[in-house]
Design a protein around this motif. Structure first.
Motif, short mmCIF file in Angstrom:
data_model
loop_
_atom_site.label_atom_id
_atom_site.label_comp_id
_atom_site.label_asym_id
_atom_site.label_seq_id
_atom_site.Cartn_x
_atom_site.Cartn_y
_atom_site.Cartn_z
N HIS A 1 -46.83 4.02 49.14
CA HIS A 1 -48.06 3.54 49.79
C HIS A 1 -48.00 2.01 49.95
N SER B 1 -45.34 0.18 50.00
CA SER B 1 -44.25 -0.13 50.94
C SER B 1 -44.76 -0.02 52.37
N ARG B 2 -45.52 1.03 52.65
CA ARG B 2 -46.07 1.21 54.02
C ARG B 2 -47.10 0.13 54.33
N GLN C 1 -45.31 -3.16 54.63
CA GLN C 1 -44.18 -3.10 55.56
C GLN C 1 -42.93 -3.72 54.94
N GLU D 1 -38.30 11.46 49.28
CA GLU D 1 -38.87 10.11 49.12
C GLU D 1 -39.25 9.85 47.65
#
Ligand code: SF4
Length: 405
Positions: free
Chosen positions: A146, A148-149, A152, A196
């Motif tokens: 989460h 990382s998203r 970015q 993942e």
């Protein structure tokens, strides 16, 4: 192969393949499964010591965009029941934890889009500045994904930044069943696919962190899929050696969208025993008394577990789904000793820290686990205004005097 032949393989220390393990799980009587698991436990831990850790299980936010159908804990963005804990509240929880001999926080929370990575970094740094010896066992793989998203940044970069800020180890939450068919059915494939989840752990181990691994069973998976989960963990452990322990618990159905019923105690013991037999490269298996209760938790010590998990102090997630067992240190030690083992305190690395604290000094009895916040308290911590929000509700709250939902 017959059950007797498979059992002989276990007692000879041979690794079971998928077909043997599934045959044993499906057909061996529970006492035999327990006997084999206990045999493996005794071979790995001949000293007849059962360990536990004094730590606190804190959920820093319940706001989550993942919406797993098996979860009763989360609240939507903008919900009046959503909360984010303040740094001062977390410091108070650490003070209380240290007062009863605690050594770390197990810190996990929802996927809150309004907490940027800088919030986590500032929190970890602040904790380490005030409590240099205190450990942060924090952020399960889906939370790392989460972040990382949200930021970015690639997962390894997120892990490096969190380590630089003070992260000590990663809890194995969010694994559920590491089979994508199951994850899609439970609406948790989006937060992390099986690959993942494993990849976060691979990166964490490569970065020098130790982690745990978990399995939540009893939803929609088959027995073959439970086994597949264990085999995938075993394969990664062969590769990295980074897991310290495995913990399994049954799905808790109350107040969840998925609903249904809870797996039985015997199913838990059989599944724990299977894990002890299959995960031949894991040193430690924890009993999950918080979902199974103290009595089944104690029985776990005859079905492969060598650790009673955490004194815990606080719990929010399992309680939201209807289970509310509480055992303080004295009660955990009573259960361990009554089962014929010596009880020792440990840290996350399973290093022995000593004998029970309550025998060294007076520690208040704990008859109920604490909660993240008093019921109905959704006040917004002041420092949240320092961080940019993404959702409309949080943006409005941070720039006004109204409490953030
Ligand atoms: S299990 Fe975790 S990720 Fe899933 S909805 Fe609950 S808090 Fe969110």
């Amino acid at each position: 192969m017959t059950i007797d032949e498979i059992a002989t393989k276990v007692t000879n220390g041979e690794r079971l393949n998928a077909a043997d393990a599934l045959e044993l799980y499906r057909r061996a009587p529970a006492p035999l499964l327990g006997q084999l698991a206990d045999f493996v436990r005794a071979r790995k831990h001949p000293e007849r010591v059962v360990t536990y850790i004094v730590d606190r299980n804190v959920n820093y936010t319940n706001v989550c965009v993942a919406k797993c159908t098996f979860c009763a804990f989360y609240r939507d963005v903008g919900s009046p029941e959503g909360y984010v804990l303040g740094f001062d509240e977390l410091f108070r929880k650490i003070d209380e934890t240290i007062a009863v001999g605690g050594v770390q926080l197990l810190l996990q929370g929802g996927h809150n889009p309004d907490l940027p990575i800088a919030w986590y970094e500032d929190l970890f740094r602040a904790v380490k500045q005030r409590y240099p010896e205190f450990k942060l066992h924090a952020l399960s793989p889906p939370e790392v994904i989460h972040l990382s998203r949200l930021s970015q940044l690639p997962v390894p970069a997120v892990i490096d930044r969190l380590i630089a800020a003070g992260l000590d180890s990663i809890p194995g939450g969010g694994a559920e069943i590491l089979v994508d068919r199951v994850r899609k059915a439970l609406h948790c494939y989006g937060k992390a696919s099986a690959d993942e989840w494993l990849d976060v752990m691979r990166h964490a181990h490569r970065a020098g962190l130790r982690t745990t691994a978990t399995m939540m069973y009893g939803t929609v998976e088959t027995d073959a899929e439970r086994l597949e989960h264990l085999l995938r963990l075993r394969a990664l452990q062969d590769e990295t050696g980074g897991f310290t322990a495995f913990i399994t618990w049954s799905y808790q159905p109350d107040h969840t969208e998925l609903a249904g019923s809870e797996a039985t105690g015997l199913d838990y013991l059989r599944t724990l025993a299977l894990a002890r037999i299959v995960l031949d490269n894991f040193d430690n298996l924890q009993a999950s008394w918080v979902t199974q209760g103290g009595k089944v938790g104690q029985l776990s010590l005859a079905y492969g577990a060598n650790d009673m998990g955490s004194v815990m102090i606080e719990e929010n997630v399992v309680r939201a789904a209807g289970a509310s067992y509480c055992m303080d240190e004295a009660e955990i030690v009573r259960n361990i000793e009554d089962a014929g083992f010596a009880a020792k305190r440990r840290n996350m690395h399973y290093e022995i820290l000593g004998d029970p604290i309550f025998r060294e000094r007076e520690v208040p009895r704990m008859l109920e686990l604490a909660t993240a916040r008093a019921a109905g308290d959704t006040s917004m911590p002041e420092e949240l205004r320092l961080y940019p929000a993404r959702s409309r509700a949080a943006k409005a709250a941070r720039t006004s005097q109204i409490p953030e939902p």
